[in-house]
Design a protein around this motif. Structure first.
Motif, PDB file in Angstrom:
ATOM      1  N   GLY A  18       0.821  -1.206   0.000  1.00 42.78           N
ATOM      2  CA  GLY A  18       0.000   0.000   0.000  1.00 42.78           C
ATOM      3  C   GLY A  18       0.853   1.253   0.000  1.00 42.78           C
ATOM      4  N   TRP A  19       1.940   1.247   0.781  1.00 45.78           N
ATOM      5  CA  TRP A  19       2.847   2.399   0.817  1.00 45.78           C
ATOM      6  C   TRP A  19       3.517   2.604  -0.537  1.00 45.78           C
ATOM      7  N   VAL A  20       3.965   1.502  -1.149  1.00 44.61           N
ATOM      8  CA  VAL A  20       4.601   1.597  -2.470  1.00 44.61           C
ATOM      9  C   VAL A  20       3.597   2.118  -3.499  1.00 44.61           C
ATOM     10  N   ASP A  21       2.380   1.603  -3.459  1.00 39.22           N
ATOM     11  CA  ASP A  21       1.336   2.067  -4.374  1.00 39.22           C
ATOM     12  C   ASP A  21       1.062   3.548  -4.171  1.00 39.22           C
ATOM     13  N   TYR A  22       0.987   3.965  -2.912  1.00 39.80           N
ATOM     14  CA  TYR A  22       0.750   5.375  -2.608  1.00 39.80           C
ATOM     15  C   TYR A  22       1.853   6.252  -3.197  1.00 39.80           C
ATOM     16  N   PHE A  59      -6.028   9.513  -0.810  1.00 35.14           N
ATOM     17  CA  PHE A  59      -5.394   8.362  -1.457  1.00 35.14           C
ATOM     18  C   PHE A  59      -4.555   7.575  -0.447  1.00 35.14           C
ATOM     19  N   LEU A  60      -3.857   8.271   0.448  1.00 38.60           N
ATOM     20  CA  LEU A  60      -3.068   7.594   1.484  1.00 38.60           C
ATOM     21  C   LEU A  60      -3.971   6.768   2.389  1.00 38.60           C
ATOM     22  N   ILE A  61      -5.048   7.357   2.852  1.00 40.54           N
ATOM     23  CA  ILE A  61      -5.979   6.636   3.729  1.00 40.54           C
ATOM     24  C   ILE A  61      -6.574   5.432   3.003  1.00 40.54           C
ATOM     25  N   GLY A  62      -6.910   5.621   1.732  1.00 35.26           N
ATOM     26  CA  GLY A  62      -7.482   4.524   0.962  1.00 35.26           C
ATOM     27  C   GLY A  62      -6.518   3.371   0.768  1.00 35.26           C
ATOM     28  N   PHE A  67      -5.121  -2.109   1.367  1.00 36.06           N
ATOM     29  CA  PHE A  67      -4.112  -3.147   1.125  1.00 36.06           C
ATOM     30  C   PHE A  67      -3.845  -4.039   2.339  1.00 36.06           C
ATOM     31  N   PRO A  68      -3.730  -3.510   3.556  1.00 43.72           N
ATOM     32  CA  PRO A  68      -3.546  -4.420   4.696  1.00 43.72           C
ATOM     33  C   PRO A  68      -4.740  -5.341   4.932  1.00 43.72           C
ATOM     34  N   ILE A  69      -5.942  -4.838   4.734  1.00 41.04           N
ATOM     35  CA  ILE A  69      -7.121  -5.687   4.899  1.00 41.04           C
ATOM     36  C   ILE A  69      -7.114  -6.795   3.858  1.00 41.04           C
ATOM     37  N   LEU A  70      -6.836  -6.427   2.621  1.00 45.98           N
ATOM     38  CA  LEU A  70      -6.752  -7.435   1.559  1.00 45.98           C
ATOM     39  C   LEU A  70      -5.638  -8.435   1.841  1.00 45.98           C
ATOM     40  N   GLY A  71      -4.492  -7.955   2.293  1.00 45.84           N
ATOM     41  CA  GLY A  71      -3.378  -8.843   2.632  1.00 45.84           C
ATOM     42  C   GLY A  71      -3.733  -9.804   3.750  1.00 45.84           C
ATOM     43  N   TYR A  72      -4.433  -9.297   4.762  1.00 47.97           N
ATOM     44  CA  TYR A  72      -4.845 -10.163   5.863  1.00 47.97           C
ATOM     45  C   TYR A  72      -5.780 -11.265   5.366  1.00 47.97           C
ATOM     46  N   LEU A  73      -6.771 -10.868   4.583  1.00 47.94           N
ATOM     47  CA  LEU A  73      -7.723 -11.856   4.077  1.00 47.94           C
ATOM     48  C   LEU A  73      -7.058 -12.872   3.164  1.00 47.94           C
ATOM     49  N   LEU A  74      -6.162 -12.423   2.293  1.00 48.92           N
ATOM     50  CA  LEU A  74      -5.447 -13.374   1.431  1.00 48.92           C
ATOM     51  C   LEU A  74      -4.527 -14.277   2.230  1.00 48.92           C
ATOM     52  N   GLY A  75      -3.855 -13.739   3.239  1.00 51.82           N
ATOM     53  CA  GLY A  75      -2.999 -14.565   4.081  1.00 51.82           C
ATOM     54  C   GLY A  75      -3.770 -15.651   4.798  1.00 51.82           C
TER      55      GLY A  75
END
Length: 80
Positions: A18-22, A59-62, A67-75
């Motif tokens: 998410g940080w890299v995307d931002y 955009f930063l908040i988004g 991304f962390p929520i998506l990462g958690y769910l995928l993990g």
């Protein structure tokens, strides 16, 4: 609700992505916005800059939220 280790690792990876995307996408969009600036007065320029700052915050908040929520769910889904 029990937190899984795989989910937390996925969330950490998502946070980094998410940080890299931002940084990457945010910079590209900001440069494109600056090229479209047709401000003629100082007040218009200040308003345009304020809107760009507002975009960066939203955009930063988004990205840092999504991304962390998506990462958690995928993990959790892929590795338990």
């Amino acid at each position: 609700m029990e937190l899984s280790t795989a989910g937390l690792i996925g969330a950490a990876v998502g946070l980094v992505l998410g940080w890299v995307d931002y940084k990457v996408v945010g910079d590209l969009v900001e440069r494109a916005l600056r090229r479209t600036d047709t401000s003629t007065t100082r007040e218009e320029k200040d308003d345009y800059e304020r809107r760009i700052r507002l975009f960066r915050i939203v955009f930063l908040i988004g990205t840092m939220g999504f991304f962390p929520i998506l990462g958690y769910l995928l993990g959790r889904l892929l590795f338990g």
